[in-house]
Design a protein around this motif. Structure first.
Motif, PDB file in Angstrom:
ATOM      1  N   ASP A   1      -7.591   6.605  -0.710  1.00  9.09           N
ATOM      2  CA  ASP A   1      -6.322   7.494   0.017  1.00  9.09           C
ATOM      3  C   ASP A   1      -5.176   6.877  -0.452  1.00  9.09           C
ATOM      4  OD1 ASP A   1      -6.658   5.153   1.754  1.00  9.09           O
ATOM      5  OD2 ASP A   1      -6.254   6.443   3.377  1.00  9.09           O
ATOM      6  N   HIS A   2      -5.128   5.561  -0.914  1.00 10.16           N
ATOM      7  CA  HIS A   2      -3.571   5.120  -1.416  1.00 10.16           C
ATOM      8  C   HIS A   2      -3.855   4.040  -2.544  1.00 10.16           C
ATOM      9  CE1 HIS A   2      -5.492   1.952   1.507  1.00 10.16           C
ATOM     10  NE2 HIS A   2      -4.806   1.063   0.636  1.00 10.16           N
ATOM     11  N   GLN A   3      -2.716   3.580  -2.903  1.00 11.06           N
ATOM     12  CA  GLN A   3      -2.504   2.844  -4.217  1.00 11.06           C
ATOM     13  C   GLN A   3      -2.514   1.289  -3.618  1.00 11.06           C
ATOM     14  OE1 GLN A   3      -0.314   5.497  -4.781  1.00 11.06           O
ATOM     15  NE2 GLN A   3      -2.265   6.655  -5.055  1.00 11.06           N
ATOM     16  N   THR A   4      -3.060   0.310  -4.258  1.00  6.85           N
ATOM     17  CA  THR A   4      -2.787  -1.074  -3.887  1.00  6.85           C
ATOM     18  C   THR A   4      -2.088  -1.635  -4.958  1.00  6.85           C
ATOM     19  OG1 THR A   4      -4.586  -1.034  -2.256  1.00  6.85           O
ATOM     20  CG2 THR A   4      -3.539  -3.372  -2.870  1.00  6.85           C
ATOM     21  N   TYR A   5      -0.756  -2.438  -4.715  1.00  3.94           N
ATOM     22  CA  TYR A   5      -0.092  -3.192  -5.507  1.00  3.94           C
ATOM     23  C   TYR A   5      -0.038  -4.682  -5.261  1.00  3.94           C
ATOM     24  CZ  TYR A   5       0.901   1.722  -6.639  1.00  3.94           C
ATOM     25  OH  TYR A   5       1.142   2.852  -7.063  1.00  3.94           O
ATOM     26  N   THR A   6      -0.340  -5.596  -5.871  1.00  3.16           N
ATOM     27  CA  THR A   6      -0.191  -7.297  -5.767  1.00  3.16           C
ATOM     28  C   THR A   6       0.980  -7.641  -6.579  1.00  3.16           C
ATOM     29  OG1 THR A   6      -2.377  -7.205  -5.104  1.00  3.16           O
ATOM     30  CG2 THR A   6      -1.206  -9.244  -5.512  1.00  3.16           C
ATOM     31  N   ILE A   7       1.951  -8.042  -6.048  1.00  2.00           N
ATOM     32  CA  ILE A   7       3.328  -8.477  -6.922  1.00  2.00           C
ATOM     33  C   ILE A   7       3.589  -9.880  -6.336  1.00  2.00           C
ATOM     34  CG2 ILE A   7       5.777  -8.106  -6.749  1.00  2.00           C
ATOM     35  CD1 ILE A   7       4.466  -5.083  -6.040  1.00  2.00           C
ATOM     36  N   LYS A   8       4.054 -10.653  -7.364  1.00  2.00           N
ATOM     37  CA  LYS A   8       4.478 -11.938  -7.350  1.00  2.00           C
ATOM     38  C   LYS A   8       6.130 -11.770  -7.531  1.00  2.00           C
ATOM     39  CE  LYS A   8       3.816 -16.409  -9.367  1.00  2.00           C
ATOM     40  NZ  LYS A   8       3.343 -17.637 -10.570  1.00  2.00           N
TER      41      LYS A   8
ATOM     42  N   ALA B   1       4.486   6.346  -6.679  1.00  2.00           N
ATOM     43  CA  ALA B   1       4.659   5.084  -6.746  1.00  2.00           C
ATOM     44  C   ALA B   1       3.973   4.263  -7.999  1.00  2.00           C
ATOM     45  CB  ALA B   1       4.074   4.672  -5.390  1.00  2.00           C
ATOM     46  N   VAL B   2       3.056   4.986  -8.540  1.00  2.00           N
ATOM     47  CA  VAL B   2       2.490   4.544  -9.660  1.00  2.00           C
ATOM     48  C   VAL B   2       3.287   4.478 -10.993  1.00  2.00           C
ATOM     49  CG1 VAL B   2       0.202   5.563  -9.020  1.00  2.00           C
ATOM     50  CG2 VAL B   2       1.509   6.882 -10.671  1.00  2.00           C
TER      51      VAL B   2
ATOM     52  N   TRP C   1       0.793  -1.001   0.048  1.00  2.00           N
ATOM     53  CA  TRP C   1      -0.159  -0.184  -0.203  1.00  2.00           C
ATOM     54  C   TRP C   1       0.763   1.173  -0.065  1.00  2.00           C
ATOM     55  CZ3 TRP C   1      -3.129  -1.607   5.138  1.00  2.00           C
ATOM     56  CH2 TRP C   1      -3.745  -2.651   4.621  1.00  2.00           C
ATOM     57  N   ALA C   2       0.666   2.238  -0.885  1.00  2.42           N
ATOM     58  CA  ALA C   2       1.692   3.298  -0.942  1.00  2.42           C
ATOM     59  C   ALA C   2       0.712   4.621  -1.369  1.00  2.42           C
ATOM     60  CB  ALA C   2       2.593   3.045  -1.920  1.00  2.42           C
ATOM     61  N   ASP C   3       0.886   5.562  -0.898  1.00  5.75           N
ATOM     62  CA  ASP C   3      -0.013   7.004  -1.091  1.00  5.75           C
ATOM     63  C   ASP C   3       1.165   7.828  -1.684  1.00  5.75           C
ATOM     64  OD1 ASP C   3       1.595   7.614   1.190  1.00  5.75           O
ATOM     65  OD2 ASP C   3      -0.263   8.267   2.327  1.00  5.75           O
TER      66      ASP C   3
END
Length: 77
Positions: free
Chosen positions: A64-71, A41-42, A35-37
């Motif tokens: 209020d933030h972005q969520t990134y899912t990473i493998k 970060a985008v 999670w990053a605001d």
């Protein structure tokens, strides 16, 4: 269950550094969420994943933030 890295409140380059450190300690194929605001970060997180060999599975806006899912990918020599 995936690990969650809360990088809210951290500015560039700290979200990417925190993500990189977390991924180094995990096995290939492990899925994490960050999670990053930080508005940068985008750009930074997808670029980091591409350059480091990790797979960005999802990217979304959570208000209020972005969520990134990473493998986690294989280590690059």
């Amino acid at each position: 269950m995936e690990d969650v890295i809360d990088a809210r409140g951290l500015m560039c380059p700290l979200p990417v550094l925190r993500l990189g450190k977390a991924l180094r300690g995990l096995a290939e194929g492990t899925v994490v969420q960050i999670w990053a605001d930080d508005p940068i970060a985008v750009i930074d997180i997808p670029n980091f994943c591409r350059e480091a060999g990790h797979e960005l599975l999802a990217q979304s806006d959570a208000g209020d933030h972005q969520t990134y899912t990473i493998k986690r990918g294989a280590d690059r020599a």
